[in-house]
Design a protein around this motif. Structure first.
Motif: not given
Length: 506
Positions: A47-51
């Protein structure tokens, strides 16, 4: 109505054969400390890599709304440009460059087209003051401890006018003092209006610092807990993380069958010729059959050095004193001799030294004892597969198959593979160095349960851990180290955190 700096709507991310995120919703308010928690493999880092743009727009479904605008980050620099910074557990610093060069690399202070180094140093000092780090900005990164390097990373983020700071397991490699300092800094940054997302497996830290906490499980949003409503506590978090109650994080053995002494050290010392000093000093301890002894102490106390000196001395320390196995004096010149004698060592650095990340589960499990699957020097593939399948099933390794590359597994499952690798050797003594570092509470419970089963089977365990709760919850006896010396021995019944810390700081 809350003013959200970030909203992530219906985020779905799919890898070949795996849906890592499924319709995830996540919101962070301005000036909020928001913890993102869940078991390994829950989807937090994805999720943080998407962000942050590691997975660019078009490779996921859903919307990122940042400061009221829908964003389409195609690379990391796009998210950095609008004030989002992510700091990973493995720090992205250049060890042979100075502190000020690391802070401003890629964001150089220039006069015209020429870098203004004097102004760079002045600005670096200002950034270091913001993170309460008192070091010369000209010192090299490699000469700083991990805790100070972490602060340099944060200073680097602040130099880019960060508004949303993401920290992925920021205290995983820190001692308790450095961890407390970092958490205090995060609180100070909040007062300055900086929002923070923190991924952490350390639930006490989450309870201490979080305004809100969002739980992910199996790639889905389970709930968001609010500290103001009294919802953020360990029991509630664990229940949502694993989907069930874990009433006792440290499972107790039904009956302790502790036998004779299997390992004894007397006045054991280890001299490191590179450092020019003893890293272990006149240590004396005993380990009995069917027993877990905990080795506690602060970082740098000599616990790992003691373990390595027992395990065939791979660091080539100059050893003094006596080591006995089952009452017989022994001297190991190589790790292979220690392994043959029934000693196994599961390293704290499973990614760097413990596993072959680019190889599959099968190859990793058999790596320490190829003779066990070979005939006349030729590996029997069928035997190797049987062994790998056995440990995958008995240790509950979650993987698509034994052919899956270990680097693709979660931290908890990597640790189980590392454990299986050494159990295949057939040890009598198992040294576990930080056995649950960086893994979630559900996986920890499984590791603890495996440890208890091994003890019931007659193995003996030396467990090194920086988590005092783990030391107290799993040990029959505790030895506390400081400055290379064993400062004291505590029976489980008398040990508590205060006594351990008192000995560890002597």
């Amino acid at each position: 109505m809350a003013n959200n700096i970030l909203e992530m709507h219906s985020i779905t991310k799919t890898f070949p054969g795996v849906k890592a995120l499924s319709d995830v919703n996540f919101k962070v308010e301005e000036g909020e400390i928001h913890c993102l928690i869940g078991e390994n493999g829950a989807g937090k880092s994805t999720l943080m890599k998407v962000l942050s743009g590691v997975y660019p727009y078009g490779e996921y479904e859903g919307d990122i709304v940042y400061q009221g605008k829908v964003q389409q980050f195609n690379k990391i620099s796009d998210s950095v440009e609008v004030g989002i910074a992510i700091i990973y557990q493995e720090l992205a610093l250049f060890p042979d460059l100075s502190v000020y060069e690391n802070i401003y690399i890629g964001n150089e202070v220039k006069k015209g087209s020429v870098i203004n180094w004097n102004q760079t140093i002045v600005k670096a000092k200002a950034m270091l003051n913001k993170v309460n780090l008192k070091v010369n900005p000209e010192v090299l990164i490699k000469d700083l401890g991990v805790g100070k390097q972490q602060l340099v990373e944060i200073a680097k983020a602040l130099s880019k006018d960060v508004k949303l700071l993401i920290l992925d397991e920021p205290t995983a490699a820190l001692n308790e003092d450095d961890s407390e300092n970092l958490l205090e800094l995060i609180k100070q940054l909040k007062k300055q209006g900086i929002s923070c997302i923190m991924i952490s497996h350390k639930l006490k830290e989450v309870v201490a610092i979080a305004d809100k906490a969002t739980v992910l499980r199996d790639g889905q949003t389970i709930c968001t807990l609010d500290a103001n409503k009294g919802e953020i506590n360990e029991r509630t978090i664990i229940k949502h993380m694993v989907g069930r109650e874990i009433n006792d994080i440290y499972p107790k053995r039904p009956e302790k069958k502790i036998g004779d002494t299997v390992l004894e050290l007397v006045n054991w010392s280890a001299y490191d010729s590179q450092l020019g000093r003893d890293v272990v000093k006149e240590a004396s301890l005993t380990l009995r059959k069917g027993e877990i002894i905990g080795l506690a102490g602060l970082m740098g106390s000599g616990r790992t050095e003691l373990a390595l000196s027992i395990f065939g001395n791979p660091k080539n320390y100059k050893l003094r004193g006596d080591l006995a196995l089952n009452g017989q004096p022994r001297k190991f010149k190589h790790t292979s001799e220690a392994i043959k004698a029934g000693i196994a060592y599961v390293t704290e650095d499973r990614k760097g030294n413990g596993l072959f990340l680019l190889q599959n589960i099968t190859n990793n499990v058999s790596a320490a004892k190829l003779s066990g699957i070979s005939n006349n020097g030729i590996i029997n593939d069928n035997e190797e597969i049987k062994v790998a399948e056995y440990y995958k099933e008995s240790l509950h390794i979650k993987a698509s198959s034994i052919e899956q590359h270990v680097g693709k597994l979660s931290g908890g499952n990597q640790q189980k593979v590392s454990l299986g690798k050494w159990l295949f050797v057939g040890p009598n003594i198992l040294i576990l160095d930080e056995p649950t570092r960086g893994i979630d509470v559900g996986a920890k419970f499984e590791i603890y349960s495996v440890m208890n089963k091994l003890i019931e089977q007659g193995l003996s365990i030396i467990m090194i851990s920086s988590e005092l709760g783990e030391v107290l919850g799993m040990s029959d006896r505790v030895y506390v180290m400081a400055e290379g010396r064993i400062k004291g021995e505590l029976a489980a019944a008398e040990a508590d955190q205060e006594k351990i810390m008192e000995l560890a700081t002597q």
